[in-house]
Design a protein around this motif. Structure first.
Motif, mmCIF file in Angstrom:
data_model
loop_
_atom_site.group_PDB
_atom_site.id
_atom_site.type_symbol
_atom_site.label_atom_id
_atom_site.label_comp_id
_atom_site.label_asym_id
_atom_site.label_seq_id
_atom_site.Cartn_x
_atom_site.Cartn_y
_atom_site.Cartn_z
ATOM 1 N N TYR A 123 39.647 88.222 18.147
ATOM 2 C CA TYR A 123 40.484 87.297 17.370
ATOM 3 C C TYR A 123 39.561 86.247 16.767
ATOM 4 C CZ TYR A 123 40.025 84.397 21.528
ATOM 5 O OH TYR A 123 39.514 83.673 22.558
ATOM 6 N N LEU A 155 30.346 83.214 18.469
ATOM 7 C CA LEU A 155 31.708 82.684 18.558
ATOM 8 C C LEU A 155 32.649 83.711 19.175
ATOM 9 C CD1 LEU A 155 31.859 80.952 15.072
ATOM 10 C CD2 LEU A 155 32.073 79.776 17.264
ATOM 11 N N GLY A 207 32.779 80.639 28.114
ATOM 12 C CA GLY A 207 32.597 79.209 27.943
ATOM 13 C C GLY A 207 31.286 78.799 27.329
ATOM 14 N N VAL A 264 28.998 76.622 20.655
ATOM 15 C CA VAL A 264 28.138 77.011 19.548
ATOM 16 C C VAL A 264 27.977 75.842 18.583
ATOM 17 C CG1 VAL A 264 27.858 78.728 17.692
ATOM 18 C CG2 VAL A 264 29.066 79.349 19.786
ATOM 19 N N VAL A 265 26.818 75.761 17.933
ATOM 20 C CA VAL A 265 26.616 74.810 16.841
ATOM 21 C C VAL A 265 26.264 75.589 15.575
ATOM 22 C CG1 VAL A 265 25.894 72.906 18.370
ATOM 23 C CG2 VAL A 265 24.178 74.482 17.422
ATOM 24 N N ILE A 285 31.917 66.539 23.285
ATOM 25 C CA ILE A 285 33.129 66.861 22.531
ATOM 26 C C ILE A 285 33.089 68.332 22.160
ATOM 27 C CG2 ILE A 285 34.422 66.433 20.402
ATOM 28 C CD1 ILE A 285 33.327 63.548 20.510
ATOM 29 N N ILE A 286 34.080 69.063 22.660
ATOM 30 C CA ILE A 286 34.208 70.480 22.338
ATOM 31 C C ILE A 286 35.305 70.596 21.297
ATOM 32 C CG2 ILE A 286 34.745 72.782 23.239
ATOM 33 C CD1 ILE A 286 33.989 71.588 26.062
ATOM 34 N N LEU A 329 37.047 76.122 11.153
ATOM 35 C CA LEU A 329 35.830 76.492 11.875
ATOM 36 C C LEU A 329 34.583 76.040 11.130
ATOM 37 C CD1 LEU A 329 34.241 78.121 14.028
ATOM 38 C CD2 LEU A 329 34.462 80.101 12.522
ATOM 39 N N LEU A 349 31.636 73.349 12.228
ATOM 40 C CA LEU A 349 30.231 73.712 12.382
ATOM 41 C C LEU A 349 29.338 72.896 11.447
ATOM 42 C CD1 LEU A 349 30.685 77.582 12.607
ATOM 43 C CD2 LEU A 349 29.735 76.141 14.417
ATOM 44 N N THR A 400 30.164 70.494 19.757
ATOM 45 C CA THR A 400 30.001 71.939 19.867
ATOM 46 C C THR A 400 31.334 72.606 19.605
ATOM 47 O OG1 THR A 400 30.343 71.896 22.250
ATOM 48 C CG2 THR A 400 28.065 71.807 21.470
ATOM 49 N N VAL A 401 31.272 73.865 19.262
ATOM 50 C CA VAL A 401 32.438 74.554 18.729
ATOM 51 C C VAL A 401 32.647 75.870 19.468
ATOM 52 C CG1 VAL A 401 33.462 75.452 16.582
ATOM 53 C CG2 VAL A 401 31.872 73.532 16.488
ATOM 54 N N VAL A 402 33.906 76.290 19.596
ATOM 55 C CA VAL A 402 34.207 77.627 20.113
ATOM 56 C C VAL A 402 34.984 78.384 19.040
ATOM 57 C CG1 VAL A 402 34.166 76.934 22.553
ATOM 58 C CG2 VAL A 402 36.326 76.845 21.266
ATOM 59 N N ASN A 403 35.287 79.625 19.321
ATOM 60 C CA ASN A 403 35.979 80.481 18.347
ATOM 61 C C ASN A 403 37.368 79.921 18.012
ATOM 62 O OD1 ASN A 403 36.516 82.686 16.698
ATOM 63 N ND2 ASN A 403 36.777 84.150 18.375
ATOM 64 N N ILE A 404 37.899 80.323 16.875
ATOM 65 C CA ILE A 404 39.241 79.953 16.431
ATOM 66 C C ILE A 404 40.266 80.310 17.514
ATOM 67 C CG2 ILE A 404 40.992 80.461 14.688
ATOM 68 C CD1 ILE A 404 38.516 81.235 12.844
ATOM 69 N N ASP A 405 41.115 79.331 17.860
ATOM 70 C CA ASP A 405 42.194 79.521 18.845
ATOM 71 C C ASP A 405 41.684 79.791 20.257
ATOM 72 O OD1 ASP A 405 44.007 79.189 16.771
ATOM 73 O OD2 ASP A 405 44.510 81.302 16.595
ATOM 74 N N ASN A 406 40.389 79.632 20.505
ATOM 75 C CA ASN A 406 39.844 79.985 21.812
ATOM 76 C C ASN A 406 39.965 78.823 22.799
ATOM 77 O OD1 ASN A 406 38.595 81.186 23.946
ATOM 78 N ND2 ASN A 406 36.555 81.281 23.005
ATOM 79 N N TYR A 415 40.937 79.033 25.864
ATOM 80 C CA TYR A 415 40.386 79.460 27.137
ATOM 81 C C TYR A 415 38.885 79.164 27.213
ATOM 82 C CZ TYR A 415 38.272 82.596 30.473
ATOM 83 O OH TYR A 415 37.506 83.097 31.477
ATOM 84 N N GLY A 416 38.164 79.524 26.162
ATOM 85 C CA GLY A 416 36.723 79.292 26.144
ATOM 86 C C GLY A 416 36.378 77.814 26.240
ATOM 87 N N ILE A 426 36.726 76.707 29.856
ATOM 88 C CA ILE A 426 35.599 77.141 30.687
ATOM 89 C C ILE A 426 34.352 76.313 30.376
ATOM 90 C CG2 ILE A 426 34.017 79.066 31.201
ATOM 91 C CD1 ILE A 426 36.675 79.605 32.386
ATOM 92 N N ALA A 427 34.139 76.024 29.093
ATOM 93 C CA ALA A 427 32.975 75.213 28.726
ATOM 94 C C ALA A 427 33.074 73.831 29.374
ATOM 95 C CB ALA A 427 32.880 75.094 27.209
#
Lengths: 220, 220, 220, 220, 220, 220, 220, 220
Positions: free
Chosen positions: A172, B186, B192, B195-196, C163-164, C182, C186, C194-200, C202-203, C206-207
């Motif tokens: 996704y 990503l 967890g 990413v940058v 900040i995630i 997104l 970035l 820092t960034v995680v995947n779209i809608d993630n 859960y990630g 965990i981060a």
């Protein structure tokens, strides 16, 4: 309008017969095509058959085989000789099963036994490392992976066989549709992994078939 | 036209001062900005300074430090206390050194010692596996990777710390520019990793700095 | 075919157990997986479970918890100790609630209390500015944002914590699917977001968990 | 081959004359075009003129004006009446100056005074907030921003005037070329910001000119 | 969990109140939000409300207005004074009506009369050319166009007013989703057209409202 | 290694000979290829020859023709009979001349006279409208356009002939490289315009040649 | 609101009447439009009419023709004179029939007979090679192809007529939606193939109609 | 900083040694790496070495081999036994020679003889068809193609061996960079072609090496 011109020559030319791409065809067209194969006394393989189109086909051919997961339809299941599996199909999780099975049943149609090894994803690397010896026993490995598709890259660093990578549309966000997996596999540096289209289990099976033909056919 | 309004507050507000993005600024503008820092008796960091723009700056500030590889310019190199390195910067090969160094020198500017561990790519997994204990000793890991960027995914499955992944623009074909690496990172499932932006070593260093601040600052 | 190989080790290795990605699995497969967790006397978390697949699971486990909004399924809700919330989840509007809740309930599963602060979007900046002191009290901030995703950038300029940022798929036109959000996150310059995947969600949870572990664990 | 057909009517029809897009034209073609304007006793504006093409033009027209930063060439600088600036051009940093100046000098060519306010980026929000009253005094605001382009979004939430946003190509990684800035500006929810092409300072100036015409022309 | 924090200040700050984005909210949330507006004796506007979510809202507020085509919901239709229409909304065909109406009803909510002129597409240019005098009578023109979106470009070459272009998602193949229309509008050279997001009729209406405010408000 | 296998048959099969794509070939390879044509007493056409590669070719063939603008190289210029021009090449401005000329000289090589009509862009529509009768006199029209490429769409609504559209790479921002122009041309609704690749003047000329062949050849 | 302004002139101007794009219009709007054509005693063509919208139209006009496959609706089927087919529509398989039929019935509406030749895909090249003489007999060839769309490229190398290529949306993975087919056709080097939008059978038919008009009309 | 950790094990594990990716490394780094190979008495292969970086390496190793076209550098050219070529490298034109040679010299480094067959493009199909028997004699075929990349698709329909397709970056417009070629190859339906990254001749050579290993190695 037109009658169908099935490429009956293909088996002689390439070693494998023409199969039927099921996604965009109506049940009526599919039944007509199947009838041509039956008339010629050939087994037929339909790929990517949507579940809702299977019942009319199964009513007409009650002995046919249909795999709900992958959408593979076989006019009849081939009896495989008691050979050892020559192709290993490796995946990280059950989400990729629809592609794993497309490969497995296409190979079965071509008369080749394969073994499915799922749930060896890279997030728990020990599960993969503990099975390296078993993985070395196959002639060809097919790695099936969605999301970031790191599995075939790891396989490629550890094992010497031909490795065909199949990115899947599982994911996704940026992973949706399988482009991230595809690109990661193509960009995988330095190890001679080859790649097929997203979700193209059928193509991976044919590619493996071509490779197996190198050793056991004198026409090559 | 306008005079510069440097955000002198930033250090009080965020704990780190405003740095200078060097890519789009002329040497004249950069010298003017550096003068403001000197007037305020502050150290200054310029990021992504193209090599051809360094000489006029170094002529003006002969004691300054410039890293050709990463384009990092420091008005003066900070003396780090003899602390143990708290940040591990991990990469698969020397091609990614320009980003590894951007992280390393940004952290040095912020007073933090880091260790660079390169050439532990996933195509030779044993090199990584043999160093797991050492990698566990860092508070934060920063994984730097181009091509298919599988390295941070593998790290994330093996190690419990915060892991910041920096995709790099190293690659060609679908890997050109780093989009394949970015998307793979990503899409990396379930662990967890954060990413940058592509090649954003500076951002990764600041993110690590923010994380280190969690434990040792009572303002948090 | 294959039996499941759950990565039971993961908790020892990483501090958090393997969770189940619900999107691509059938209720039958999910029930089989849940049974393994029950047999092992473990709590289980399913993410991104489509609403239509919840009833058979809830029939089997009537005490389980299911959040319609986020598709989070918990075999049992963990009782959190009366700790202060350590994670602040910040969003601009109720449209992003499906991700906010995924973060909230994943953290709850991991034993961590979080607070949800929604409706502080940048189009009415005063709502955010008036709550800066409260926002400073968290160890980690998670910013959730769709459309142009300016919120985490503004947070990053005002607050010193890690900040995630979680881009969401909320938007239309160029914003559809979350790519604009997104990329804006970035490209956000200079602040160590820092960034995680779209809608993630859960990630991101965990981060944050990994970051909290830095301070209170001696294994690090 | 063909002689040039300059659209002399345009000024009567639209209120502003045809200008010359300099990027793809040779100095010879440009000199020929300038001669037509001189023959007609008109001032001429060339946009996006690469620096290396300016000298032959300046040799022929020593009193012309050329701005190195933006590539704006004016046959003669117009004397502006001592009016108050009606257009505010707002940017986050000196990296965007090449676009800020393109707007400024195009407006000057059209006889309109503007004020440039740079270095009020969102990473130090107080610099912007402390100048709101001044910003309210303009008829139209033009926000120029690269990277994640959050500035015009913040302006749109605080100020009631027409706001034209110009994304710039300043950035790297996903921000390279300005697509991330453009998309963030287009996706910016709910505040009636309008957008022009990446780096299109000229277009923003003409759009502002059209807006100013609404009040002071009876033909509207 | 959280109670809603509607941005009641917005009207004072910007001249227009906060509206409700309907696409991602449940009927329950929407009813709760409407109740806040009613309690405050304010009219409310919901945009992009899917048709299937309108009935529960209309049951609760039988005098409300709902436009099936555009998904605009108004708590009450404002009575407009007998003013002449100041905004012209121009489109090439009835396929774009869903956006044309979103603009029309948003402007009505803001107290501004507009006129809709559809079926003047560029494939039959005479229909447009014969109405130029009428089109000149508006203060602001809003051009709505899908497919290749040439209409606003043609308008921009013929008419002197501010022109806001709204690309629509009408089209197929490369035109699907409206990206081709958007890019053509942004690339349209030299005429000062400004653009909003694909299908963003609401944003175009607010932008026009901002422009109208320039002449008749002394706060500017 | 290999010797060249020029497709000498092509002229018999298709009516036009094989031409040489100059962009990726070294002067040495090009000279070798030209020698084959000379040996066979054939005229040769090289397309997209970079200016710096022309001198060695012109030294060897001093009577050859080279057009700096388009990179077209002709071994010898064909004398055209005093026929009326059958192909009209229409463009909006001098920036597109490099493609206009590629078409013009390719047609000349094929023995067909064409007329170049530039500076009739849609931002000054009267220039186009006043020449409709002249444009009607051609058998085929080729519209060349960069930026938003509205010109061929307008032509298609006014004129009945076959219209071949050539998008050009002229533009910046979203228009850079010509994708916006290409997509606008493909999405152009309902008028039977056909399109070739960006900057593919050669392809447009061959397509026009194929169309002219329909009427005057009995082999069709 | 507005009444419809059908472009009745178009037939005089271009030789073909305005047709109705069915995809985004409601049955009510379509019935109203059809009534205008009937009132004017004209035949009408609706393209891309979704199957579920046909019944109300067929109830009103029981003698109308509707092709389920392509979504073509004709108010009445035109009787074609016993001419030989002048257009050959060539496709690789039955999956592309929805586009093949859109071309066929649009041409029939325009009074032109065409012949459909499907199942001559490049994976069995002999089927195509054996029919070259027949293919040479058409004035114009239209090649319809999805997936990698190699068929029109092969046609272009073998046959001298104008060749219009129509990429189709048939495919999956990178082939989904037809972009891979479109790009392959545009990139097809050196043979003067022209291209229309993905699935744009209607446009290909009009383009062929324009070409046929070249020979038999003296107004050209 | 770090010393290099060359993966000396690779040859034992995979059958081929670690090679050096030259594109992003300085001559100093490359010389240092070459010294390690010399010290270990190993031959070394550098891929994608830019021409300007070759002279210092050749000065140090005067007997080394450097291919200008492909950027392949070999410490020493291996003497191949007088075996028949087992790999056929097929391309449509001399523009693709830089990739053809990368494959050829990589295979030579691995001890495998290959044959290069260029100028058999699909625009002159007879040149390919007349050589089918020769092409059948190879164990593996590698098809190299830019532009629309139809060649490997045609090969796949005619020949039974494993076919590895290498898209090249040769092309312009939509073909620029090789994405169109890549996607066409991946979308190529039904024939078991596998694909590597754009311009990845090295990867194709390794993949072929893995396939050859299947038959002649007992470790498989």
């Amino acid at each position: 309008m037109n009658t169908f011109h099935i490429d009956w020559d293909r088996e002689g030319r390439l070693g494998f017969p023409e199969v039927i791409y099921g996604a965009g065809k109506s049940p009526e067209v599919l039944l007509e095509l199947l009838a041509s194969y039956v008339a010629d006394d050939k087994n037929a393989l339909i790929t990517k058959l949507q579940a809702e189109k299977a019942p009319p086909l199964l009513r007409q051919y009650p002995d046919a085989f249909f795999d709900q997961e992958s959408g593979i339809f076989l006019l009849r299941e081939e009896e495989l000789s008691a050979q050892q599996a020559r192709i290993g199909i490796v995946a990280g999780g059950t989400s990729d099963l629809f592609v794993v099975n497309e490969i497995h049943y296409t190979l079965q149609y071509l008369g080749i036994r394969s073994e499915r090894i799922v749930d060896v994803g890279v997030s728990g690397l020990h599960r993969l490392l503990s099975r390296l010896d078993h993985l070395k026993s196959f002639s060809v490995l097919i790695g099936v992976a969605g999301f970031e598709a790191a599995l075939p890259t790891v396989l490629g660093g550890l094992l010497p066989q031909p490795i065909i990578a199949v990115p899947t549309s599982v994911g996704y966000g940026v992973g949706e549709g399988g482009k991230a997996a595809l690109h990661a596999l193509l960009a995988s540096c330095a190890n001679g992994i080859t790649v097929v289209n997203i979700d193209n289990g059928y193509g991976a099976a044919i590619a493996a078939f071509r490779m197996l033909g190198m050793g056991n056919s004198e026409s090559l």
